[in-house]
Write a protein that holds these residues in place. Structure first.
Motif, PDB file in Angstrom:
ATOM      1  N   LEU A   1      27.405 -27.714  26.615  1.00  8.88           N
ATOM      2  CA  LEU A   1      28.575 -28.285  27.268  1.00  8.88           C
ATOM      3  C   LEU A   1      28.757 -29.760  26.924  1.00  8.88           C
ATOM      4  CD1 LEU A   1      28.311 -26.614  30.799  1.00  8.88           C
ATOM      5  CD2 LEU A   1      30.075 -26.186  29.066  1.00  8.88           C
ATOM      6  N   GLY A   2      27.799 -30.322  26.208  1.00 13.08           N
ATOM      7  CA  GLY A   2      27.890 -31.725  25.816  1.00 13.08           C
ATOM      8  C   GLY A   2      27.865 -32.670  27.001  1.00 13.08           C
ATOM      9  N   ALA A   3      27.005 -32.407  27.959  1.00 13.16           N
ATOM     10  CA  ALA A   3      26.930 -33.222  29.172  1.00 13.16           C
ATOM     11  C   ALA A   3      26.526 -34.656  28.851  1.00 13.16           C
ATOM     12  CB  ALA A   3      25.930 -32.611  30.153  1.00 13.16           C
ATOM     13  N   GLY A   4      27.027 -35.577  29.638  1.00 17.47           N
ATOM     14  CA  GLY A   4      26.675 -36.976  29.480  1.00 17.47           C
ATOM     15  C   GLY A   4      25.341 -37.291  30.134  1.00 17.47           C
ATOM     16  N   VAL A   5      24.888 -38.503  29.937  1.00 12.72           N
ATOM     17  CA  VAL A   5      23.591 -38.926  30.476  1.00 12.72           C
ATOM     18  C   VAL A   5      23.578 -38.843  32.001  1.00 12.72           C
ATOM     19  CG1 VAL A   5      22.034 -40.892  30.759  1.00 12.72           C
ATOM     20  CG2 VAL A   5      23.020 -40.394  28.516  1.00 12.72           C
ATOM     21  N   ALA A   6      24.642 -39.322  32.639  1.00 13.36           N
ATOM     22  CA  ALA A   6      24.691 -39.318  34.104  1.00 13.36           C
ATOM     23  C   ALA A   6      24.661 -37.894  34.653  1.00 13.36           C
ATOM     24  CB  ALA A   6      25.947 -40.049  34.585  1.00 13.36           C
ATOM     25  N   THR A   7      25.433 -36.997  34.030  1.00 14.87           N
ATOM     26  CA  THR A   7      25.461 -35.603  34.479  1.00 14.87           C
ATOM     27  C   THR A   7      24.104 -34.944  34.296  1.00 14.87           C
ATOM     28  OG1 THR A   7      27.807 -35.379  33.929  1.00 14.87           O
ATOM     29  CG2 THR A   7      26.530 -33.348  34.127  1.00 14.87           C
ATOM     30  N   THR A   8      23.495 -35.153  33.135  1.00 10.57           N
ATOM     31  CA  THR A   8      22.182 -34.565  32.867  1.00 10.57           C
ATOM     32  C   THR A   8      21.149 -35.053  33.865  1.00 10.57           C
ATOM     33  OG1 THR A   8      22.667 -34.398  30.500  1.00 10.57           O
ATOM     34  CG2 THR A   8      20.350 -34.322  31.153  1.00 10.57           C
ATOM     35  N   THR A   9      21.145 -36.339  34.108  1.00  8.95           N
ATOM     36  CA  THR A   9      20.189 -36.913  35.056  1.00  8.95           C
ATOM     37  C   THR A   9      20.388 -36.335  36.446  1.00  8.95           C
ATOM     38  OG1 THR A   9      20.094 -38.984  33.801  1.00  8.95           O
ATOM     39  CG2 THR A   9      19.360 -39.059  36.091  1.00  8.95           C
ATOM     40  N   THR A  10      21.633 -36.238  36.879  1.00  7.88           N
ATOM     41  CA  THR A  10      21.936 -35.703  38.210  1.00  7.88           C
ATOM     42  C   THR A  10      21.485 -34.253  38.343  1.00  7.88           C
ATOM     43  OG1 THR A  10      23.859 -37.165  38.421  1.00  7.88           O
ATOM     44  CG2 THR A  10      23.774 -35.237  39.869  1.00  7.88           C
ATOM     45  N   VAL A  11      21.786 -33.442  37.326  1.00  3.03           N
ATOM     46  CA  VAL A  11      21.396 -32.030  37.361  1.00  3.03           C
ATOM     47  C   VAL A  11      19.879 -31.890  37.454  1.00  3.03           C
ATOM     48  CG1 VAL A  11      21.308 -29.895  36.007  1.00  3.03           C
ATOM     49  CG2 VAL A  11      23.458 -31.185  36.177  1.00  3.03           C
ATOM     50  N   LEU A  12      19.164 -32.655  36.659  1.00  4.40           N
ATOM     51  CA  LEU A  12      17.704 -32.561  36.665  1.00  4.40           C
ATOM     52  C   LEU A  12      17.122 -32.976  38.010  1.00  4.40           C
ATOM     53  CD1 LEU A  12      16.684 -33.902  33.123  1.00  4.40           C
ATOM     54  CD2 LEU A  12      17.080 -31.549  33.870  1.00  4.40           C
ATOM     55  N   LEU A  13      17.669 -34.006  38.612  1.00  6.53           N
ATOM     56  CA  LEU A  13      17.158 -34.466  39.902  1.00  6.53           C
ATOM     57  C   LEU A  13      17.470 -33.470  41.011  1.00  6.53           C
ATOM     58  CD1 LEU A  13      17.931 -38.307  39.737  1.00  6.53           C
ATOM     59  CD2 LEU A  13      15.778 -37.113  39.258  1.00  6.53           C
ATOM     60  N   VAL A  14      18.674 -32.881  40.979  1.00  5.70           N
ATOM     61  CA  VAL A  14      19.035 -31.877  41.988  1.00  5.70           C
ATOM     62  C   VAL A  14      18.119 -30.660  41.875  1.00  5.70           C
ATOM     63  CG1 VAL A  14      20.805 -30.239  42.706  1.00  5.70           C
ATOM     64  CG2 VAL A  14      21.436 -32.609  42.235  1.00  5.70           C
ATOM     65  N   LEU A  15      17.890 -30.193  40.648  1.00  6.15           N
ATOM     66  CA  LEU A  15      17.021 -29.029  40.448  1.00  6.15           C
ATOM     67  C   LEU A  15      15.579 -29.344  40.846  1.00  6.15           C
ATOM     68  CD1 LEU A  15      18.381 -27.603  37.066  1.00  6.15           C
ATOM     69  CD2 LEU A  15      18.803 -26.760  39.390  1.00  6.15           C
ATOM     70  N   THR A  16      15.168 -30.598  40.645  1.00 11.00           N
ATOM     71  CA  THR A  16      13.820 -31.007  41.060  1.00 11.00           C
ATOM     72  C   THR A  16      13.668 -30.870  42.567  1.00 11.00           C
ATOM     73  OG1 THR A  16      13.555 -32.557  39.217  1.00 11.00           O
ATOM     74  CG2 THR A  16      12.182 -32.920  41.155  1.00 11.00           C
ATOM     75  N   VAL A  17      14.679 -31.285  43.308  1.00 13.76           N
ATOM     76  CA  VAL A  17      14.644 -31.136  44.761  1.00 13.76           C
ATOM     77  C   VAL A  17      14.539 -29.656  45.141  1.00 13.76           C
ATOM     78  CG1 VAL A  17      15.963 -31.436  46.897  1.00 13.76           C
ATOM     79  CG2 VAL A  17      15.896 -33.279  45.197  1.00 13.76           C
ATOM     80  N   LEU A  18      15.265 -28.806  44.411  1.00 11.45           N
ATOM     81  CA  LEU A  18      15.268 -27.371  44.721  1.00 11.45           C
ATOM     82  C   LEU A  18      13.909 -26.713  44.467  1.00 11.45           C
ATOM     83  CD1 LEU A  18      18.776 -26.254  43.391  1.00 11.45           C
ATOM     84  CD2 LEU A  18      18.034 -26.567  45.768  1.00 11.45           C
TER      85      LEU A  18
ATOM     86  N   PHE B   1      11.285 -27.705  45.693  1.00 14.37           N
ATOM     87  CA  PHE B   1      10.574 -27.812  46.967  1.00 14.37           C
ATOM     88  C   PHE B   1      11.303 -27.142  48.126  1.00 14.37           C
ATOM     89  CE2 PHE B   1       9.502 -31.377  44.238  1.00 14.37           C
ATOM     90  CZ  PHE B   1       8.114 -31.318  44.232  1.00 14.37           C
ATOM     91  N   VAL B   2      12.500 -26.623  47.870  1.00 21.37           N
ATOM     92  CA  VAL B   2      13.250 -25.923  48.913  1.00 21.37           C
ATOM     93  C   VAL B   2      12.819 -24.459  48.894  1.00 21.37           C
ATOM     94  CG1 VAL B   2      15.529 -25.237  49.722  1.00 21.37           C
ATOM     95  CG2 VAL B   2      15.197 -27.506  48.700  1.00 21.37           C
ATOM     96  N   PRO B   3      12.345 -23.918  50.026  1.00 18.43           N
ATOM     97  CA  PRO B   3      11.755 -22.568  50.038  1.00 18.43           C
ATOM     98  C   PRO B   3      12.758 -21.418  49.936  1.00 18.43           C
ATOM     99  CG  PRO B   3      11.785 -23.463  52.256  1.00 18.43           C
ATOM    100  CD  PRO B   3      12.253 -24.574  51.349  1.00 18.43           C
ATOM    101  N   ILE B   4      13.567 -21.446  48.887  1.00 12.85           N
ATOM    102  CA  ILE B   4      14.425 -20.307  48.582  1.00 12.85           C
ATOM    103  C   ILE B   4      13.627 -19.366  47.686  1.00 12.85           C
ATOM    104  CG2 ILE B   4      16.516 -19.552  47.384  1.00 12.85           C
ATOM    105  CD1 ILE B   4      17.762 -22.250  48.120  1.00 12.85           C
ATOM    106  N   LYS B   5      13.735 -18.077  47.938  1.00 16.26           N
ATOM    107  CA  LYS B   5      13.016 -17.088  47.130  1.00 16.26           C
ATOM    108  C   LYS B   5      13.938 -16.612  46.006  1.00 16.26           C
ATOM    109  CE  LYS B   5      10.205 -14.328  49.452  1.00 16.26           C
ATOM    110  NZ  LYS B   5       9.652 -13.370  50.436  1.00 16.26           N
ATOM    111  N   TYR B   6      13.604 -17.017  44.783  1.00 23.86           N
ATOM    112  CA  TYR B   6      14.432 -16.677  43.633  1.00 23.86           C
ATOM    113  C   TYR B   6      13.968 -15.355  43.024  1.00 23.86           C
ATOM    114  CZ  TYR B   6      16.366 -21.399  43.777  1.00 23.86           C
ATOM    115  OH  TYR B   6      17.007 -22.550  44.153  1.00 23.86           O
ATOM    116  N   VAL B   7      14.923 -14.585  42.587  1.00 26.57           N
ATOM    117  CA  VAL B   7      14.649 -13.273  42.005  1.00 26.57           C
ATOM    118  C   VAL B   7      13.768 -13.404  40.763  1.00 26.57           C
ATOM    119  CG1 VAL B   7      15.723 -11.315  40.815  1.00 26.57           C
ATOM    120  CG2 VAL B   7      16.758 -12.238  42.897  1.00 26.57           C
ATOM    121  N   TYR B   8      12.762 -12.560  40.693  1.00 30.20           N
ATOM    122  CA  TYR B   8      11.922 -12.424  39.498  1.00 30.20           C
ATOM    123  C   TYR B   8      12.525 -11.242  38.739  1.00 30.20           C
ATOM    124  CZ  TYR B   8       7.419 -12.387  36.935  1.00 30.20           C
ATOM    125  OH  TYR B   8       6.439 -12.466  35.977  1.00 30.20           O
ATOM    126  N   PRO B   9      13.374 -11.501  37.732  1.00 27.90           N
ATOM    127  CA  PRO B   9      14.207 -10.442  37.140  1.00 27.90           C
ATOM    128  C   PRO B   9      13.476  -9.150  36.787  1.00 27.90           C
ATOM    129  CG  PRO B   9      14.859 -12.555  36.273  1.00 27.90           C
ATOM    130  CD  PRO B   9      13.624 -12.800  37.099  1.00 27.90           C
TER     131      PRO B   9
END
Length: 253
Positions: free
Chosen positions: A151-168, A170-178
């Motif tokens: 998608l050609g994301a910019g530096v700010a977008t990439t940084t934000t996505v990585l930080l949001v996913l990092t928080v997730l 530690f959030v106890p959501i149970k993700y599907v093991y395909p």
């Protein structure tokens, strides 16, 4: 053929399955090397190869009972080592080396945050639950990197996505093991296969992939996230109902 004569063949098959899994570290080495060489497309293809190995070695391990045949070898540990390098470490190297993260030391800090979170997650005894889910965002940094790059994301977008996913993480959501979560297994595996195909088609079109193909593949990500959240809430509700019933019975007694 007698049982004693068949044992070496069973052991050989088990060793070959472990070797197949271990090939992921070779792919990871190539990922890092190609990242610094600026060969982004090749690295993304290597990500796909690593996902195919990771998605198929478990089937073979169960089919050939490798845990029973080679009890002295920890295949789960090997799988975690390979997954960490190919799903977490190599994607951060790719994003940092190709300018998707901030320049200088700050880029290194941003890249380190997901790696540290993944270290924590991979060492959790409950990272893979007894009912076959991943607890917390399952370190799919390679998939995040794929979408950010195509998608050609910019530096700010990439940084934000990585930080949001990092928080997730530690959030106890149970993700599907395909390959193992029983609920909607056939649908999930079918969509996973389609997604892998779309991934390949998008790469063939790279660096100018069709946006509608990217959006179509993103539909799988939405499905995966929605199913994971729905099943998490459903199991919490069931757990709360069971706890309430147990408490009511205790008061009745």
């Amino acid at each position: 053929m007698s049982a004693p004569e068949s044992i070496p063949w069973h052991r050989l098959r088990a060793v070959l399955v472990h070797t197949y899994t271990a090939l992921g570290v070779v792919l990871a080495l190539l990922m890092v090397h190609m990242s610094y060489a600026g060969e982004v497309e090749i690295v993304l293809w290597l990500f796909l190869a690593a996902m195919i190995i990771d998605g198929s070695d478990g089937f073979m391990a169960r089919r050939y009972r490798v845990k029973e045949v080679t009890p002295g070898f920890d295949g789960a540990l090997l799988d975690n080592i390979v997954d960490y390098i190919t799903y977490a470490f190599a994607p951060m190297v790719l994003l940092w080396s190709t300018g998707f993260l901030p320049d200088g030391w700050l880029g290194g800090v941003v890249a380190s945050v997901p790696l540290l979170a993944s270290c924590f997650q991979f060492c959790r005894s409950d990272a893979k639950t007894d009912d076959h889910f991943f607890l917390g965002f399952p370190s799919y940094w390679n998939i995040a990197a794929f979408y950010l790059i195509v998608l050609g994301a910019g530096v700010a977008t990439t940084t934000t996505v990585l930080l949001v996913l990092t928080v997730l993480v530690f959030v106890p959501i149970k993700y599907v093991y395909p390959s193992q979560t029983e609920t909607a297994w056939w649908l999930t595996m079918s969509l996973t296969t389609v997604w892998l195909g779309l991934y390949a088609v998008i790469l063939v079109q790279y660096p100018s992939p069709s946006l509608w193909l990217i959006a179509l593949s993103g539909g799988y990500v939405v499905y995966y996230s929605a199913l994971s959240l729905r099943l998490t809430l459903k199991r919490r509700s069931q757990h709360n109902d069971s706890a309430d019933l147990a408490e009511a019975q205790e008061h009745h007694l």
